[in-house]
Structure formats: structure tokens, C-alpha cells
Scaffold this motif. Sequence first.
Motif, PDB file in Angstrom:
ATOM      1  N   ILE A   1       0.605  -1.510   0.097  1.00  0.00           N
ATOM      2  CA  ILE A   1       0.296  -0.125   0.094  1.00  0.00           C
ATOM      3  C   ILE A   1       0.761   1.479   0.067  1.00  0.00           C
ATOM      4  O   ILE A   1       1.621   1.353   0.455  1.00  0.00           O
ATOM      5  N   ILE A   2       0.118   1.940  -0.934  1.00  0.00           N
ATOM      6  CA  ILE A   2       1.902   2.747  -1.224  1.00  0.00           C
ATOM      7  C   ILE A   2       0.815   4.439  -1.055  1.00  0.00           C
ATOM      8  O   ILE A   2      -0.261   4.853  -0.916  1.00  0.00           O
ATOM      9  N   ASN A   3       1.480   5.725  -0.727  1.00  0.00           N
ATOM     10  CA  ASN A   3       0.874   6.731  -0.730  1.00  0.00           C
ATOM     11  C   ASN A   3       2.404   7.447  -1.607  1.00  0.00           C
ATOM     12  O   ASN A   3       3.298   8.455  -1.173  1.00  0.00           O
ATOM     13  N   VAL A   4       1.951   8.373  -3.121  1.00  0.00           N
ATOM     14  CA  VAL A   4       2.882   8.779  -3.826  1.00  0.00           C
ATOM     15  C   VAL A   4       3.107  10.573  -3.395  1.00  0.00           C
ATOM     16  O   VAL A   4       2.317  11.122  -2.845  1.00  0.00           O
ATOM     17  N   ASP A   5       4.293  11.207  -2.497  1.00  0.00           N
ATOM     18  CA  ASP A   5       4.346  12.607  -2.297  1.00  0.00           C
ATOM     19  C   ASP A   5       4.377  13.365  -2.776  1.00  0.00           C
ATOM     20  O   ASP A   5       4.174  14.226  -2.472  1.00  0.00           O
ATOM     21  N   ARG A   6       4.192  13.006  -4.645  1.00  0.00           N
ATOM     22  CA  ARG A   6       5.328  14.268  -5.160  1.00  0.00           C
ATOM     23  C   ARG A   6       4.655  13.966  -7.240  1.00  0.00           C
ATOM     24  O   ARG A   6       5.514  12.429  -7.096  1.00  0.00           O
ATOM     25  N   ARG A   7       3.605  14.062  -7.527  1.00  0.00           N
ATOM     26  CA  ARG A   7       4.046  13.848  -9.006  1.00  0.00           C
ATOM     27  C   ARG A   7       4.576  14.903  -9.871  1.00  0.00           C
ATOM     28  O   ARG A   7       4.436  16.538 -10.076  1.00  0.00           O
ATOM     29  N   MET A   8       5.895  14.643 -10.179  1.00  0.00           N
ATOM     30  CA  MET A   8       6.807  15.408 -10.996  1.00  0.00           C
ATOM     31  C   MET A   8       6.915  14.860 -12.751  1.00  0.00           C
ATOM     32  O   MET A   8       5.760  14.195 -12.791  1.00  0.00           O
ATOM     33  N   THR A   9       7.379  16.076 -13.186  1.00  0.00           N
ATOM     34  CA  THR A   9       7.460  15.797 -14.227  1.00  0.00           C
ATOM     35  C   THR A   9       8.777  15.407 -14.812  1.00  0.00           C
ATOM     36  O   THR A   9       9.640  15.623 -14.323  1.00  0.00           O
ATOM     37  N   TYR A  10       9.304  15.113 -16.224  1.00  0.00           N
ATOM     38  CA  TYR A  10      10.360  14.863 -16.572  1.00  0.00           C
ATOM     39  C   TYR A  10      11.141  16.021 -17.068  1.00  0.00           C
ATOM     40  O   TYR A  10      12.157  16.511 -16.529  1.00  0.00           O
ATOM     41  N   THR A  11      10.550  17.866 -17.290  1.00  0.00           N
ATOM     42  CA  THR A  11      11.030  18.514 -17.705  1.00  0.00           C
ATOM     43  C   THR A  11      11.407  19.273 -16.087  1.00  0.00           C
ATOM     44  O   THR A  11      12.803  19.739 -15.966  1.00  0.00           O
ATOM     45  N   VAL A  12      10.589  19.054 -14.793  1.00  0.00           N
ATOM     46  CA  VAL A  12      11.143  19.348 -13.600  1.00  0.00           C
ATOM     47  C   VAL A  12      11.978  18.306 -13.347  1.00  0.00           C
ATOM     48  O   VAL A  12      13.329  18.991 -13.087  1.00  0.00           O
ATOM     49  N   VAL A  13      12.052  17.528 -13.477  1.00  0.00           N
ATOM     50  CA  VAL A  13      13.115  16.022 -12.760  1.00  0.00           C
ATOM     51  C   VAL A  13      14.601  16.700 -13.236  1.00  0.00           C
ATOM     52  O   VAL A  13      15.856  16.495 -12.524  1.00  0.00           O
ATOM     53  N   ASN A  14      14.683  16.530 -14.556  1.00  0.00           N
ATOM     54  CA  ASN A  14      15.694  17.297 -15.655  1.00  0.00           C
ATOM     55  C   ASN A  14      16.405  18.257 -15.265  1.00  0.00           C
ATOM     56  O   ASN A  14      17.553  18.708 -14.980  1.00  0.00           O
ATOM     57  N   ASP A  15      15.447  19.493 -14.985  1.00  0.00           N
ATOM     58  CA  ASP A  15      16.523  20.908 -14.236  1.00  0.00           C
ATOM     59  C   ASP A  15      16.597  20.241 -13.484  1.00  0.00           C
ATOM     60  O   ASP A  15      17.582  21.504 -12.976  1.00  0.00           O
ATOM     61  N   LEU A  16      16.330  20.172 -12.282  1.00  0.00           N
ATOM     62  CA  LEU A  16      16.472  19.745 -10.717  1.00  0.00           C
ATOM     63  C   LEU A  16      18.683  19.231 -10.749  1.00  0.00           C
ATOM     64  O   LEU A  16      19.005  19.548  -9.883  1.00  0.00           O
ATOM     65  N   VAL A  17      18.298  18.437 -11.963  1.00  0.00           N
ATOM     66  CA  VAL A  17      19.749  17.374 -11.869  1.00  0.00           C
ATOM     67  C   VAL A  17      20.418  17.730 -12.073  1.00  0.00           C
ATOM     68  O   VAL A  17      21.782  17.715 -12.966  1.00  0.00           O
ATOM     69  N   GLU A  18      20.171  18.867 -13.269  1.00  0.00           N
ATOM     70  CA  GLU A  18      21.479  19.216 -14.694  1.00  0.00           C
ATOM     71  C   GLU A  18      21.618  20.279 -14.327  1.00  0.00           C
ATOM     72  O   GLU A  18      22.349  20.948 -14.802  1.00  0.00           O
ATOM     73  N   ASN A  19      20.829  21.585 -13.552  1.00  0.00           N
ATOM     74  CA  ASN A  19      21.292  23.086 -13.063  1.00  0.00           C
ATOM     75  C   ASN A  19      21.077  23.621 -12.203  1.00  0.00           C
ATOM     76  O   ASN A  19      20.362  23.023 -11.000  1.00  0.00           O
ATOM     77  N   PRO A  20      22.440  22.931 -11.565  1.00  0.00           N
ATOM     78  CA  PRO A  20      23.025  24.047 -10.498  1.00  0.00           C
ATOM     79  C   PRO A  20      22.099  25.234  -9.219  1.00  0.00           C
ATOM     80  O   PRO A  20      21.498  24.977  -8.453  1.00  0.00           O
ATOM     81  N   GLU A  21      21.638  25.862 -10.779  1.00  0.00           N
ATOM     82  CA  GLU A  21      20.745  26.996 -10.370  1.00  0.00           C
ATOM     83  C   GLU A  21      18.810  26.521 -10.503  1.00  0.00           C
ATOM     84  O   GLU A  21      18.757  27.918 -11.031  1.00  0.00           O
ATOM     85  N   SER A  22      18.655  26.022 -10.422  1.00  0.00           N
ATOM     86  CA  SER A  22      17.560  25.524 -11.451  1.00  0.00           C
ATOM     87  C   SER A  22      16.024  26.821 -10.200  1.00  0.00           C
ATOM     88  O   SER A  22      15.846  26.233  -8.673  1.00  0.00           O
TER      89      SER A  22
END
Length: 746
Positions: free
Chosen positions: A363-384
Motif C-alpha cells: 500500500i503506497i501514497n505518492v509524495d509528489r507528482r513530478m514531470t520529466y521537465t522539472v526533474v531534469n532541470d533539478l538534476v542538471e541545473n545547479p541554479e534550478s
Amino acid sequence: MKDYNELIKTQKQKIEEFVKSPFYTELLTQDEMAKVLQVPSEDMQLFKFIIDELLNEGKLVLTKKLRLATPERAGFFTGVLRTSENGKGFVSVEGIEDRILVSKGDLNGAAHMDTVLISVSMVKGKPCGVVKKVLKRNFDSVVGTYEIREGTGFVIPDDRKLFKRVEITGRAKPDLEGYKVVAKLTAPPDKKRVPKGKITEVLGLKGEKGVDMLSVMAEKEIPSDFPSKVKEEAARISSEPIETDFEDREDFRSVQMVTIDGEDAKDLDDAVSCKRLENGNFELGVYIADVSHYVRENSHLDKEALKRGTSTYLPDRVIPMLPQELSNGICSLNQGQNRLALCCIMEIDQSGRVTSHRTVKGIINVDRRMTYTVVNDLVENPESEYAEEYRDFLPMFMLMKELKAILFEKRLKRGAIDFSFAETQIILDDNGKAVDIVERRRNTASAIIEEFMIAANETVAEEFYFLKVPFLYRSHEVPDEEKYEILSKTVGKFGYLLKGNRKSPKGMQKLLDDVKGKPEEMPVNMLALRSMQQARYTGEELGHYGLGAKFYCHFTSPIRRYPDLFIHRVISRYLQGESPEELKAHFGKGLEEKATLCSENERRAEAAEREATEIKIAEYMSDKIGQTFEGVIDSITSWGIYVRLNNTAEGMVSYADMTDDHYVADEASISCMGERTHKTYTVGDKVKVVLQRVDVEMRHIDFIFEGTAPKTAIPKISEPKAPKTSKARKRKTKARTKANRTRKRR
């Protein structure tokens, strides 16, 4: 009824084995065969029925003397007919190297993609065929535009490879003129008449919003709505899990997890978590919607899901495998909502090896619904710009990026193939018209999900393979030897060497690495892809060549793929305590038939998606006649040069429009040369082309090379009559001769 069908099947096999055996030296009539096989008089009616069935299926044929033979022994062959717009057909037959040409006059009512029985003879050193029988119609309906000609209604098919037109029986319907319709065939074509049919569905006025997509769906027989019984079942399912659903499930609701999907996705069937263990290894959690808990076996929902096989994604809509109450509701892993899941929790070391795992109900409960665009910016852009909003999740995303790189490197080392294809995204306006084409390439975020899903699919497939339970595997077999040789010779003309054994994908991946960033990268990638076999579903583990994986299945998308739903049922029952023997008894029968059906449904959806995209690309290009574009030569054929634009649109430059010379393609079809100027065009060349013509319905885009004068119509000028051409004289002489013969017969 079941026993009767089994009896017929058994008797068919016996007769087939008899006519193929070395004892069947002399061809027999039906009555003679009955005597030889000692068929009792009371079974003669059944025997004749079985013989008729075998004749209809093309497994037996009758000779001129009414004797029974296998098609091969009688000089006949079976194959799938493919026709062109000019009416000619070709049939590929196993054992015959060249395609067999079937002229328009020898089709005998057969149409594009029909399975046919043909006789073959050599004409000028080339095999030519005559259709003797249509064994299986590829379709019984056509989609097209209703027109009235001389008081008679016709449907002009969208697919011009089928027929020029279908005559609609009954009175003409002026109010339907110009509408897209579905016509069911009531009489097949022959040499003297066009096929006849009746209208069964009106899709809408040609050009209206969405009618083009409805036409694709109707042509591929993809249903647009769910039957009432399916809707009723879906409506009865609770919109939230109930307390009793939580029993015997592990609680993961305190685990930090997210979904990562495209912006428009609504059917969220996978969530992920990742953390570092004390020993330095990673713990990767992949949580998949437990659709099998809601879609019960043999229910109306289940039967409809099997019939559809997969969700279909068109530019303007999604045709889901399951009703929205499930696909976007109770089965979708929506943020902040309790959901049931099948979970694969893996411990992975620094080399990417899964050292241990467990597959459990959760049984789960997802904390956040993320998008590829946002996650990619977070991990690739130090100043996201998103860093502050997701600061609690950033450490997990960075860990995911690290694990993704390790898993990808491991796959490449074992020989997995990494194609560099961009996806085409069509941007539509409010009226459903294509206003832009966007090239969408894989980024770090989408690669994270891709690697995590591959890891889960492999892990689950391996676990249940060794349990020896019925399973649907995702199989991708080694390339055909002949196609592999052709690929090797073709890329050799580019100056590349295809090394290694075809049974290992390492040589293929080395080739793709060598062409990366070069002008010929896309053409070589396409050539490599075409040399491979298609992946399919099987009840037997055959390995996955493209991934370099020994064990592989589809476990991660049960909302939109039936094979995933099927193996979820197997896994769930095993986790509930059923033995492998019990699972074999329950799921083992008809497994390969189910696998074949799932593969066919997947092909159908892919064809619909591809054709819909091509229509929208042509629509987007249709108002750009005369504009210049940059592109790369994608392929060269005997009839023209295909150019792929930077925006992913593809069109052809016809040799007939290349007015500066007469061009001839070489035997390997990677270049062509002008006979007089020796000007050469080669696959991979960067070129500039001018858009000359677009046919949206037929998805045809025609270019001319920049600097080439387009062919234009010459205005008619009143002049004295020209002398008769030789062709005209021949026609006149032929007509006179025919008239003389007629008078003599009279």
C-alpha cells in the motif's frame, strides 16, 4: 462443443500429416482418400467437412483432375499480398529470394495485405504470380469519403492501395456527400467489377475537427467507446481503496516516493524511491499500480482489456485500455492518495548488479507528482528555479541520477543497443489542427525512469522464470542472418565495419557509437533498426537482444498493457500462496495464443499511432508549399530520394522532378548518380529542399532540391493538329483489326 472442436482439430492434423508423409506418393480424390484412411460411412459427412475446411484454409488444393495435394506439391504458394497505388502487387514467399510480382489483372479480387494462394511462373527470369484464392481477408470494411458519381454512391478509400472505389448498394445519399464513412464489403471485386458495400458508420464531415483521427481508429478497428457492461463494471468499483484491501500488504506509505511522467500524463502506473544503504549500495523501489486487484479475470473489464491489448496514443486523444474510472482514477498513482501496488524492492551494488530483491504486495501514497521537465532541470541545473520547492526531494533525485548512470553503463557493457531516435510531438490548436512539430529527445529524467523500469522488468522476469510458472515474456530474438549480412554490406559503403557475431548485440552498439554525431547517424540507426526482428510477447523466455538481457518481461505498465496485467495476476496468486503447479493448471493453457494476440494488438496500436502522426505532420506542412527546408537524405530507392527534415517530417524527391539529369540508384540503395553530370546523392548527405506538394489524406510529402526548376503545367495553345503518334497509330490499327475480326465472325 469444445470436444467437437477438439475432434475436428485432431482430424485435420491427421489428414495434413498424411498428405505430407512419404506414403502419399499418388494423389487421391476425396473418395479415394476416405477409403485409404478407412473412414466409416457414418463419419463421411464429417470427413468431407474437414476436407472443405482444409481447402478453404489453403492447406490443401484440388488439382485439375480433382485430386488432393499440398499447395507446394501442386506448385502453389501462400503469402501476404502487398499492393501499390498503381494496382500492382507483390507476394513474399519463404524459399523464393525475389518478391513475386502479381499484375493488376492477376489479382482476382485480392486486396492489400490479404493472405493469398498463388501459382508462380518465371517471366524473363523473374517470378510472376497469379492469385488462385484469397485465403484470409485482411479486412471486411473500408474507411473513406462518400461521393456520388452519375447517380451512384461510392466510397473512395483513404488507403489507395486497397481499391479505387467501393460501390454502395441502394439509392445515393446526397446528404452524405463529402463525409468520412465506414463501408462494410458485401461483394468482393473481380476483373469486371468494383467491390460493393454498405455504409455502417458515419464518422463526420471531411475536414471537421477530429474526423481524421476517427478515420484512423475506424481503419485499424480501435474502438472509441466502451461497451455498456464494461462501463457498468467500472462504475461499481470504489474510487478509493477500502480497509479490507490493506490486509496482507506491506505498508510503504512512510517511504519517500514520486511519480515522474510527461506533463500531460494522467494514467500514472509507476512510482519510484531510492536511498543509500549503510553498506554503500542503493535500495531502489519500483511500485506498480495493482490493476489486477480491480480488473478480475474473465470479467467484462478483463475481456475488453484483452481485446484492446494496449492503450493507443494519438496526437489529439488517448484511447485507454481501461475506462477512465480506473486508468485515471483508482489505479492511477495520484499524489497524496492511498493506492494498492505490486512492489519490486531491489538492492543494487556499485556495479549495477541486483544483489537481492523482494516482490511484494503493498500500500503506497505518492509524495509528489513530478514531470520529466522539472526533474531534469533539478538534476542538471545547479541554479534550478525549482530547487527551493523540491529541496526535500533533491538528494533522492541526485541519487537516482547516480544510479541511472551505473545501470546504463552496465547495460552498455553487456551489449545493449542504445538507439538515438527523437520522438515527434505534434502541437495542436483548439480546433485540432497541427500548428507545430517538436522533436522530443530523451533527457536525464526520462532516462532515470527508463533504467529503473528495465531493472524491475528484468528482476521480475528472472525470478518467475526459475519458479517455472506460466508467464508472458517480452522477447526480442537475434537478427535474421540475411538481413544482418545486408546491413553489414550497406554500412560498409559508408566506411563502417559491423564487427562481431550477430548473436551478440555488441557489434551493433559499436556501429551506433561510431556514427554518433555524424551526418549519417540517423540513416544508419534506421538501417540497423530495420535489420532487427520485432520484439513480441511469448510464453517462452527467448531473451531480449536489444537490451542484451537473458530474462525480460513487461511488468511496469498494467494500466495500459495487457501482458503486464496478466503477469500481475500470476505474481499476485503466487504471493497469496499458490504453488507453481496450481498456477500452471490455471494459467498454462492458451498462453501462446494470448501472447500472439497481445503482440498483434500492439502492432495495431503502433500502426494507428504512426499513421495519425504522419497525417498531422502532412497537415502541418500543407500550408508551406514553396518554402525551403534543411534535411538529411534518409534512404534512396529506385523511384526517388527520401529526405528527413530537421523537424522530423519526411518526404520524397521523385527522379521525375529532378530535371537536371537522369538519375539511377545503385544496387545497395545508398546513393544515386546522374548519367550525364555524374552528380551523386548519398544517404546521409545534408541537403536543402523546397516543398512542392502535400497530400494530407495519403500522408505524402513531395520535395524538389533547392535550385531545381519545378515542373509546371504548360498552358494549352490553339495549334494545328499534330500528326498521329506511333502509339496512337498502333491503337487505331488494333481497333481496325478487332472490327474486321468481328465482321468475319458475324
